[in-house]
Design a protein around this motif. Sequence first.
Motif, short mmCIF file in Angstrom:
data_model
loop_
_atom_site.label_atom_id
_atom_site.label_comp_id
_atom_site.label_asym_id
_atom_site.label_seq_id
_atom_site.Cartn_x
_atom_site.Cartn_y
_atom_site.Cartn_z
N VAL A 147 32.20 -54.96 -93.81
CA VAL A 147 31.30 -55.56 -94.78
C VAL A 147 30.04 -54.71 -94.99
O VAL A 147 29.51 -54.64 -96.11
N ASN A 181 28.90 -53.31 -98.56
CA ASN A 181 27.56 -53.71 -99.04
C ASN A 181 26.69 -52.50 -99.34
O ASN A 181 25.88 -52.52 -100.28
N GLU A 193 38.15 -58.37 -100.35
CA GLU A 193 39.17 -59.21 -99.73
C GLU A 193 40.54 -58.56 -99.76
O GLU A 193 41.37 -58.79 -98.87
N LEU A 248 30.17 -67.70 -105.13
CA LEU A 248 29.87 -67.63 -103.70
C LEU A 248 29.89 -69.03 -103.06
O LEU A 248 30.34 -69.20 -101.93
N CYS A 274 38.41 -57.72 -95.98
CA CYS A 274 36.98 -57.81 -95.62
C CYS A 274 36.33 -58.89 -96.48
O CYS A 274 36.29 -58.79 -97.70
N LYS A 275 35.84 -59.93 -95.86
CA LYS A 275 35.25 -61.05 -96.58
C LYS A 275 33.81 -60.74 -96.98
O LYS A 275 32.98 -60.37 -96.15
N PRO A 276 33.47 -60.89 -98.28
CA PRO A 276 32.07 -60.67 -98.70
C PRO A 276 31.15 -61.67 -98.02
O PRO A 276 31.56 -62.80 -97.73
N ASN A 277 29.91 -61.27 -97.79
CA ASN A 277 28.92 -62.19 -97.22
C ASN A 277 27.80 -62.41 -98.23
O ASN A 277 27.84 -61.91 -99.36
N ILE A 278 26.77 -63.13 -97.83
CA ILE A 278 25.67 -63.47 -98.74
C ILE A 278 24.95 -62.22 -99.24
O ILE A 278 24.49 -62.17 -100.39
N SER A 282 26.32 -59.32 -99.91
CA SER A 282 27.14 -58.74 -100.98
C SER A 282 26.79 -59.37 -102.31
O SER A 282 26.56 -58.68 -103.32
N TYR A 283 26.75 -60.72 -102.32
CA TYR A 283 26.45 -61.44 -103.56
C TYR A 283 24.99 -61.29 -103.98
O TYR A 283 24.70 -61.08 -105.17
N ILE A 338 30.22 -69.83 -99.06
CA ILE A 338 29.05 -69.06 -98.62
C ILE A 338 27.81 -69.78 -99.11
O ILE A 338 27.68 -70.07 -100.30
#
Length: 492
Positions: free
Chosen positions: A81, A85, A108, A142, A112-116, A118-119, A147
């Motif tokens: 991540v 990022n 994904e 999100l 790999c899961k996006p996190n806050i 990323s958004y 998230i």
Amino acid sequence: MLLRRIVPVDYTLNIIINCYCHLNQMGFSLSVFGTFFKLGLQPNVITFSTLINGFVLKNQVPEAARVFSKMVEAGHCKPNVVTFNTLIKGFCTIGNKSAAIRLLGKMEENGCKPNIVSYNTIIDCLCKDTLIDEAFNLLSQLISRGIAPNIVTYSTLIDGVCKLGQWKQATRLLDEMSSKGIFPNLLTFNVLVDTFCKEGMVVEAKSVVQIMIQRHIEPDTVTYSSLMDGYCLRGEMHEARQVFDLMISKGSTVTVRSCNILINGYCKAKKVDKAHKIFKEMRRMEIVPNTITYNTLIDGLFKAGRLQEAEKLLSEMLGCGQLPNLRTYTVIVDGLCNNRQLSTAIELLKEMEANKVELNIVVYNLVIEGLCKAGKIESARDLFCVLSSKGVRPDVRTYTIMIQGLCHHGLIIEAEKLLREMGGEGCSPDGCTYNIIIRGLLNNCETSWAMKLIQEMLERGFSADASTMELIVDLLSKDIVDPALLQLLKDS
């Protein structure tokens, strides 16, 4: 280490790469990267992420993307991540929003899961470009992925909607924050204060500051600087100075930006002596003036007709090691032209060209306008004609200046010819261009010709300005203009 026969491990080499990256020494970073293979070590995800970050820090995002692609192609080391990022941040930095959003979608796919973060990075980029609908779409995405938006998410969105004047939307977001147990912090309040001040709504900004204080959130340098900027925009320099003094009394750090805001305000209000007083106070406070400080004050002195002081300040700037930038040259050329020092401005232009200074069309526009105002239309035309050979494209302002100069000298046929050339050069005339040439035609007693251009202007969605309307009304009183055309102008 090698001399002592201590073989470095990947952890050690990663630290060295990171150091070189933060020193903008990417050549050395890549050399250390090569050492991995010499020592039989395998670069890991931290190694690649660090290199990608180094290229992003140096604004070499295509290079960062290449490192990322090689990492994915190699297959033995999957990006995490942080890697994603970092590259998303790079794409957003250069304004490539579509690439950042595509990369978000690929996360994904790569397990790999996006996190806050990323958004938030992409939402911030979209809001800066006032693409609010797209930003809210990402917010919905999100939330649907489980998230939770945080204070940064909401502060960014509030900043975005405020820039568009959507105050009800900003209030809704604040209420939504509170309902989720996320309370505005210093960042959120500073966003609101800054936006209100940029809109000239200083009373509303002061109300936000009062709410901050009630919530035991102490205003900082950013808050005070925004307030000063708001007052300066309104020309209320006494109030701006009071905020500056309050900031000092509260023990907030006075930055060069704070001083620049006040200096710029005083110069715009034609109070150059007070601006110079702030400049002197900076030394007492051990604040080093930067190029913006000098540019602003030099511009103020030129506009006040104080050429010798402006030149003295420029010498001081060079003596202090502050290198002039394009803005500095633009200020000087503008100052010289406006103070009837055209020959000096032309000499400076030639000197800059000889020294390979990358000049833009703004500098050339100033000189061309200066030549036109000085009655040197031939010289203006000559400079205009060689712009392309200098690698500079004329813009709508360039054409408008030349058209005005030609009309002023009665060369109306050539002026209209230039108007027609604009479209072919990919530079369409705007409302200002049409008004200039219409007034030129009317002043040269070419009424019927002017009427045709007025019709053309209206068809293109432009309106007559006050000066043009004044001429038309005057002609109407002499029964020269069709009243129906005047009504059409009024309706437009």
